[in-house]
Scaffold this motif. Sequence first.
Motif, mmCIF file in Angstrom:
data_model
loop_
_atom_site.group_PDB
_atom_site.id
_atom_site.type_symbol
_atom_site.label_atom_id
_atom_site.label_comp_id
_atom_site.label_asym_id
_atom_site.label_seq_id
_atom_site.Cartn_x
_atom_site.Cartn_y
_atom_site.Cartn_z
ATOM 1 N N HIS A 52 11.939 0.125 -6.474
ATOM 2 C CA HIS A 52 11.609 0.995 -5.647
ATOM 3 C C HIS A 52 9.946 1.735 -6.341
ATOM 4 O O HIS A 52 9.395 2.692 -6.064
ATOM 5 C CB HIS A 52 12.629 2.322 -6.201
ATOM 6 C CG HIS A 52 13.554 2.399 -4.951
ATOM 7 N ND1 HIS A 52 13.419 3.207 -3.831
ATOM 8 C CD2 HIS A 52 14.655 1.723 -4.956
ATOM 9 C CE1 HIS A 52 14.281 2.889 -3.198
ATOM 10 N NE2 HIS A 52 15.216 2.297 -3.570
ATOM 11 N N HIS A 53 9.661 0.901 -7.467
ATOM 12 C CA HIS A 53 8.372 1.059 -7.979
ATOM 13 C C HIS A 53 7.137 0.874 -6.760
ATOM 14 O O HIS A 53 7.239 0.030 -6.080
ATOM 15 C CB HIS A 53 7.789 0.094 -9.095
ATOM 16 C CG HIS A 53 6.720 0.263 -9.872
ATOM 17 N ND1 HIS A 53 5.534 0.072 -9.324
ATOM 18 C CD2 HIS A 53 6.482 0.885 -10.910
ATOM 19 C CE1 HIS A 53 4.444 0.303 -10.066
ATOM 20 N NE2 HIS A 53 5.064 0.984 -11.110
ATOM 21 N N PRO A 54 6.218 1.891 -6.626
ATOM 22 C CA PRO A 54 5.342 1.881 -5.485
ATOM 23 C C PRO A 54 4.658 0.665 -5.364
ATOM 24 O O PRO A 54 4.485 0.069 -4.205
ATOM 25 C CB PRO A 54 4.364 2.963 -6.037
ATOM 26 C CG PRO A 54 5.040 3.836 -6.853
ATOM 27 C CD PRO A 54 6.159 3.016 -7.603
ATOM 28 N N ILE A 55 4.378 -0.167 -6.383
ATOM 29 C CA ILE A 55 3.579 -1.460 -6.186
ATOM 30 C C ILE A 55 4.768 -2.646 -5.570
ATOM 31 O O ILE A 55 4.285 -3.373 -4.888
ATOM 32 C CB ILE A 55 3.065 -2.098 -7.399
ATOM 33 C CG1 ILE A 55 1.908 -1.117 -8.011
ATOM 34 C CG2 ILE A 55 2.747 -3.530 -7.210
ATOM 35 C CD1 ILE A 55 1.573 -1.456 -9.178
ATOM 36 N N LEU A 56 6.006 -2.493 -5.885
ATOM 37 C CA LEU A 56 6.841 -3.519 -5.498
ATOM 38 C C LEU A 56 7.587 -3.223 -4.200
ATOM 39 O O LEU A 56 8.040 -4.040 -3.553
ATOM 40 C CB LEU A 56 7.774 -3.675 -6.605
ATOM 41 C CG LEU A 56 7.372 -4.286 -7.884
ATOM 42 C CD1 LEU A 56 8.455 -4.418 -9.117
ATOM 43 C CD2 LEU A 56 6.733 -5.726 -7.631
ATOM 44 N N PHE A 57 7.668 -1.898 -4.097
ATOM 45 C CA PHE A 57 8.508 -1.456 -2.884
ATOM 46 C C PHE A 57 8.203 -2.044 -1.675
ATOM 47 O O PHE A 57 8.984 -2.565 -0.686
ATOM 48 C CB PHE A 57 8.409 -0.035 -2.872
ATOM 49 C CG PHE A 57 9.149 0.856 -1.621
ATOM 50 C CD1 PHE A 57 10.491 0.939 -1.782
ATOM 51 C CD2 PHE A 57 8.823 1.179 -0.584
ATOM 52 C CE1 PHE A 57 11.554 1.516 -1.066
ATOM 53 C CE2 PHE A 57 9.596 1.928 0.483
ATOM 54 C CZ PHE A 57 10.895 1.917 0.258
ATOM 55 N N PRO A 58 6.902 -2.082 -1.240
ATOM 56 C CA PRO A 58 6.530 -2.718 0.270
ATOM 57 C C PRO A 58 6.894 -4.166 0.418
ATOM 58 O O PRO A 58 7.119 -4.519 1.379
ATOM 59 C CB PRO A 58 4.979 -2.756 0.212
ATOM 60 C CG PRO A 58 4.570 -1.521 -0.722
ATOM 61 C CD PRO A 58 5.497 -1.658 -1.604
#
Length: 186
Positions: A52-58
């Motif tokens: 859920h970290h913004p860098i990993l989420f996508p």
Amino acid sequence: MAAAFILFEYRLGMTRLYSHPQAHGLWYLGVSYGLTLLLQDAYFYFTHRLFHHPILFPWFHQGHHRARYHNPWTSFAFDPLEAIVQALFLVGIIFTIPIHFITLIAVLATMTIWAVVNHLGLNYLPTSFPHHWLGKWVIGPVHHSIHHRNYKVHYGLYFTFWDKLLKTQDPDYEKQLETHLVHEVK
């Protein structure tokens, strides 16, 4: 692919998998099942929260959250990288603890059934269950539905332990549970 790797390593004698139930005693089947669920829950909590970290989420988890109002099929909606990371748990467990093939299958079945039930959107557990001492520690459909609406809470797979300990349990969970149960009874 993970299953093929596990079987390949088993045939080479490189795993802790075993096929004779008496090898560690029948009691150990239950112990290893429970231990594996606890370890899997911890692994899932931390990887899920990381995804859920913004860098990993996508890259790892966005595909799963495309459905804000999920259904049973959502439980199978994994991004490829997330699927690999989650498969690594079972690959790792066969090298870590002695585990019978039936126990491994039981863990896979539990994981699948639990995921489908928690993505039904409705609480098919008995109305009194979430208020039972055991129910307060087990994740159900309402608990997971909140996660799909609020990505910053409820990361566990089976148990609420990590969410409570690390303060990722929605502070209004009990109130939302009551509201959901009242609507469900009507």
